[in-house]
Structure formats: structure tokens, C-alpha cells
Design a protein around this motif. Sequence first.
Motif, PDB file in Angstrom:
ATOM      1  N   ALA A 170      -2.230  -0.077  -2.920  1.00 26.05           N
ATOM      2  CA  ALA A 170      -1.772   0.457  -1.634  1.00 26.05           C
ATOM      3  C   ALA A 170      -2.760   1.488  -1.095  1.00 26.05           C
ATOM      4  O   ALA A 170      -3.005   1.552   0.121  1.00 26.05           O
ATOM      5  CB  ALA A 170      -0.393   1.084  -1.801  1.00 26.05           C
ATOM      6  N   GLN A 171      -3.362   2.272  -1.977  1.00 26.24           N
ATOM      7  CA  GLN A 171      -4.353   3.252  -1.520  1.00 26.24           C
ATOM      8  C   GLN A 171      -5.559   2.557  -0.911  1.00 26.24           C
ATOM      9  O   GLN A 171      -6.087   3.001   0.120  1.00 26.24           O
ATOM     10  CB  GLN A 171      -4.782   4.134  -2.692  1.00 26.24           C
ATOM     11  N   ARG A 172      -5.989   1.461  -1.507  1.00 21.35           N
ATOM     12  CA  ARG A 172      -7.123   0.720  -0.936  1.00 21.35           C
ATOM     13  C   ARG A 172      -6.771   0.122   0.413  1.00 21.35           C
ATOM     14  O   ARG A 172      -7.648  -0.005   1.290  1.00 21.35           O
ATOM     15  CB  ARG A 172      -7.563  -0.375  -1.921  1.00 21.35           C
ATOM     16  N   ARG A 173      -5.499  -0.257   0.599  1.00 21.84           N
ATOM     17  CA  ARG A 173      -5.063  -0.794   1.893  1.00 21.84           C
ATOM     18  C   ARG A 173      -4.812   0.301   2.918  1.00 21.84           C
ATOM     19  O   ARG A 173      -4.561   0.016   4.090  1.00 21.84           O
ATOM     20  CB  ARG A 173      -3.767  -1.604   1.729  1.00 21.84           C
ATOM     21  N   GLY A 174      -4.827   1.563   2.496  1.00 20.92           N
ATOM     22  CA  GLY A 174      -4.488   2.666   3.392  1.00 20.92           C
ATOM     23  C   GLY A 174      -2.997   2.831   3.568  1.00 20.92           C
ATOM     24  O   GLY A 174      -2.549   3.372   4.590  1.00 20.92           O
TER      25      GLY A 174
END
Length: 396
Positions: A184-188
Motif C-alpha cells: 500500500a505504501q508503494r501505491r501511495g
Amino acid sequence: MTPQSNPAPDGPQPSAPELSNGARDFRLRMAVIDCQTEAALDMTRDRHGRTVHAGAAEAARAHRDKAALEAYSIHLAPHADALLETARRALDELPSARHLAGWRGVLDGLAASATEIRRALDRPAGPGSPAERTQHSALWPHLTAWADYSVIASNLADQREDQHHKAPLTGEEQQMWTERAQAAQRRGELELTESWYAADGQPITLAYLVEDDDSTVVALRGDPGAPGWQVIGHYAHEYEAGKVLPAPVPPGVLRPDVSRFNRPVPAPEVSLQELIRDAIEAQHAGDASNALLSATQRGYDAGPMVRLQELLETSSQFASALETVQGRQVGARLSALGRQIEFLTREVEDAAEDLGATVAVLPPHRTPMLRTRPRPAVDTTPPAPPPRASTPSRLR
């Protein structure tokens, strides 16, 4: 004032929450006293911050010192030693961490200040005498030490027995949730909402983990901007997380010698708005040049551009002191902006000197516009008002 500096020997020992509440009430009272004093001191200064009524300023500080001592005698004097003793016991039970030595030093300092205050309360000077003012003034730094830092003693006294967080996740669940949060962090779509430090010195961060238009509150341990952080729990809402996660401890300070109650007397300064007005009202090139030079002035009464550079440099130090990856990145950006402001300040200073060297005035064809119009003569007929637009009658 008839303060009691020690608790009654046969009285019941107050509970830890009662001890911390006394310190909290003292801090709240000191905040009120500080606001009232600042308002009174503002009345003794001119528009540039210079003290022009020294007698009134001295009276305001004397009233402040007396009110602070009265607040301490009411909220803290009877149980200050008990609070410190409870805080020390809690400190001894905490796991090893970088901040514990500093906290122990704070408790030692508070104990020394409590001793000085108790000595004065037991041997007060004559009411209204110059000796009383001197005594109260000497106690002000000790009173402000309790106002600034007793929050550490209160926090220690309030430490819960279940302060050591037991992760509700198994090893496999923790790995699964951490991978989901990292994705989720990589997806923002990992929205950080709140951060604090636990008693063991580890950072805890709450975040919303968004997946398919649904969000879950997760708790992270470690720096979310660096590799190695982990999810230590997931919750239905933030309130549930707050009940089971490690309690926050008081955050640190950028500079250890700074106190909100002992701020230095502000240096006289001219506001940027006033300098803009000076440039607008100027008629000679030298006047407009002086407005620019005032903005770039350095030293004790520095101008707004120099103060802006100081703000950027201080904010850069703060961001770096967060000791996070993102904080260091922001700190580097702010430091670079500070260097740009320094370059811009020199350019403005050079341009101001060139403007002053023109030795010129505004041409006379730039005539002013009167704000008032001549009044009509007494025997003249006033102009007819404009015709009113016809409006249809309202039907009933």
C-alpha cells in the motif's frame, strides 16, 4: 498566602493519578499566568517591541512571580517529593533506552528546584517588601522548571502496568500485514495519521491501510520511511488502537536550554508591512533604498529577510533532529532554501545600494489623488438621485 510545603505526616499517600494531576493543574495555571504576563508586558512596549515603561514591566513580572509561587504552593508543594519518588520508581522499571539518562537528570533537577522552593516557602520574606520581590524573582527559574518539565514526572507516574506491548499478531500474521502495508505504501495508499515514541524509545505510527476502497487502522513500529519497519497490530478504529498500544511518552526538545516561560526579550524589529508602506510613501530614491536595506539588516535588530533565513535554518535543524529518513530529506531541502535566501538577501542589499546611489526623486507628473471632493456651495441644488428601477407590485 500560607502555603504548606510538606504533606501532613499522618495523611494518606495520594495515588499516582492524583500526583500527576497536581502537576498538570500547575502547568495549566502557569500557562494562564504566562499569557496574562505577556499581555501586560505588551502594554509596556512600543510598536517595535522596545520597553518604554520600565516600572510597569517590573510590576508585571513581580505579579507573575508571586502568582506562580502561589500556584506551586496550592498544586505541587504538598506532594512534589511524592511525585518525584513515584516517577523514579517507574523509571527504574523501564527497559533500557537512550532517553532514560536524560529523564533521570530532569528528575534530579526538579528535586533541586523543589528544595529551593520549599526553603523559601518555609522562610517567606515580609509581605510586600523589596526582599519578597527579590525572593520571588530568584524562585522564578525553579518554578518554570516545574512548569516546563514536570510533564516527564507526570508521565512516569502515570505509566500503565501493561506498558510493554504484547503484539496480538503471530509471526506469520505480522509478516502478512507488513507486506500488505508495504504494498500500500508503494501505491501511495498508506496514510500516516499520528506518531509517538513508546517508553522503550521505539517510534509508533498509526496509519490507514487502504485496499479496494476499504481502510484499516494499522500500527507500525519503526521509521516508515526506512526499511525494516513492521506492522504490530490492526484495529477497527484509532480509539481501539490507543487502548492497547504502548502509551506515548513526552517528545523531546530541539534545544535543551529553551523554556517557553523564559523567552529572551524580543529584539526591536520593523514589520515587513511597515517597510512596504515606507516604499509606497517614499518620494526620494534614498527613502525606498532605506526600506530595502532595513529588510536585509543583520545583527541584533535584523530585518525580515534575515529572520526568514534564520527560520529556515532552525526548521532545517528541527527536521533533521527527527532522525527519520523523510525528516533528513526535508532538513536538507530547508537548508538549501536557507542558502538561497542568503544569496537573495545579498542581491537585494546590492540593489538597494544601487537604488540609493541614483540620487533621484519621483517626477512631478505623478500627482497625488485627493481622497476628498470639494463640498458644494450652500445655495446650490444637490444633484437629482438616479431614477429607481420600477419593480412589479407583489401579489398577495
